[in-house]
Design an enzyme around this catalytic site. Sequence first.
Site: not given
Lengths: 553, 176
Positions: A51, A113-114, A163, A466
Amino acid sequence: MKMNGARILVEELIHQGVEVIFGYPGGSVLNIYDELYLASDRIKHVLAAHEQGASHAADGYARASGRTGVVLATSGPGATNLVTGIANAYLDSVPMVAITGNVAVANLGKDSFQEVDIVGITQPVVKHNYMVRDIKDLQRTIIEAFEIANAGRKGPVLIDIPKDVQINEWEYVEDMKVPSVTKRRDKSVNDVDAFLEMVKKAKRPFIYAGGGAAASGAEAELLELSRRLDAPVGLSMMGLTALPASYPLNLGMCGMHGKYASIKAQSECDLLLAVGVRFSDRATGDLEEYTKKCMTVHIDIDRAEIGKNVNPDISMWGDVKEILGTLLEKMPQYEHPEWIAQIEEYKNAAVLPPTKEFGPGPIIGEVNRHYAPDTVVATDVGQHQMWVMQYYHVEKPRTLLTSGGLGTMGYGLGAAIGGCIGSGRKRTVLFTGDGSFGMNLNEMATAVSQELPITIVIFNNDVLGMVRQWQTIFYDCHYSQTILDRKTDFPALARAFGAYGFTAWTMDDLRAALEAADQAEGPVLIDCHIDMDEKVLPMIPPGRSVKDMIVKG
Amino acid sequence: MEEKFAVGLIVTNRFGVLNRIAGLYAKRCYNIDSLSVGVTENPEYSRITIVSTGDEYMRDQVVRQLEKLIDVKSVALLEPENTVFAQHMFIKMHLTGTERGSSKHQVLALINQYGGKVADFGEEHLTAEITGTAEKVESFVEKVRPFGILELSRSGDIALGLGIENTLSVEKNKEE
């Protein structure tokens, strides 16, 4: 017409003109993916490897195309993986709409969940965000999100859709009109006479332009302002596309790793005309010294930026293009031959040590010459990024994708993917380092499956260059955790992903690889081995001024 | 120069809005001395009053940053000379000692002097309800401290502009 929430979302995205979205499916967005499947002839979805890569692709797409970048992810980890990409877009004012699924409304707040509170998590790094708990609000919310992302100073907006809201049905209104939610007053241009008087008195005017000039499409006005004032221009990193590098009074980037002439001119000017900049600490250094010798005019679209870091003598708040247009109408032609002669001296001063034959400058120059001036160039973050800012000649708007405010290592590959798609799948260049590339190289899979013509040039020095440079200068050469000592064979890795891979130890190797890349269909990786002690110069130490500029390696 | 200042806000009356306002203060490192929220005459909007301590730079920045939030419909600095301020306090005192009657008597006299009310009382306690400026409420607390404070609950400042104008008019803001 009655539709489920997922279809309302997809229809409204299409209505908003969205042609492509970047994302990754999951449990809480299955309904949205089902509608995308059904609408695949009208809206394209690009599957990323992660993602975060999708979010950077949406960002790169927005920068290259000037449209709103859209990214879609599932709840929980899908949503949290977007956070860096959203923050990156926020810091660089990139218009983005991020859409996340969430658990059903009845399960919210129960550690399902999630489930994460992504609205709470992203709050400090979005212009606005929404949790749509009622299907009745869905279409209006999407319209508002696009308005907010593009109004005034642009930025990301997140919409979290549980959902069951994707499943529930409601009326979809064709071409729905909703009242504007963005702010009332958007400009205040006073003091034009005082400004003209100040300009008249100036002997050494200097224009400092940034991302705001590029975002408002004020390239022509900026060029005219410089010509009319006979004033050199220094650019912030976000502003490098606002003026062609070939324009003689364009001195290039200002700030910590700016061009010598740009830094010197800024420090010697008697009038600093700041256009669409926010005076980042990386650009100003010591604020006390920064405007000690000059009058300051600040023009920006965000009123909160005026006085935030630098207190200007005159400020104008509003769209940069409009304001410059107004000022130019009343501004006569000026000549500053002495000042311009001084600028020429700064430009020709050979203060920096010569770079190695196969060093950053020559490599970037070779790539630069090989590709057309309208080629989109992406970078990651670190030494290679600063070298690109110093050596690459940016000629056209929307051709440079780089993480400015957030400094996100791992931004580049996703951004190049989005930028390539956003620029009509033309050959795109990514300059990266072995450190940055290692962070999100999984997106090679995306570039390959999308058959994107991306030339990836890795500055491989086996160290985190760097950080090493800072350790060399400020930490007694204690190279703590910056010697990578990895055995990664990048060209072999590229081939494992289904791309082409080349190794370059010399300019001839590089030229041959670039030639070969022209014949390739998809992504090509060129692993350029450079010295680990190449430095980015000049360097002004953090919080210091031009007086402390380091020019020797 | 650091001094106390108050900001008045009209915001959309939606869940999570207070979080956005408080989050902005936290993110920009501005402290909040007190905060009060309540719905307005229009149920679509809430009014928030925030008192902070800071210099002129912070006063300007707070307003300009708050202005950018989509849920903020109107925001203004509340100048002390043009604004009425008040807080509300309940304070429960433990009135003990041999001269209990006399201390209770003294506290009742103070409540009367401060224009307050008795909200609750019992054998050994008394709860006073006091309304007024932060200074007035503070001075009551100091006066009764020797008698023994059990607990107190104090609201943040609420504030309203003086005169006939609506200083935080959402409509006015739309037109500008």
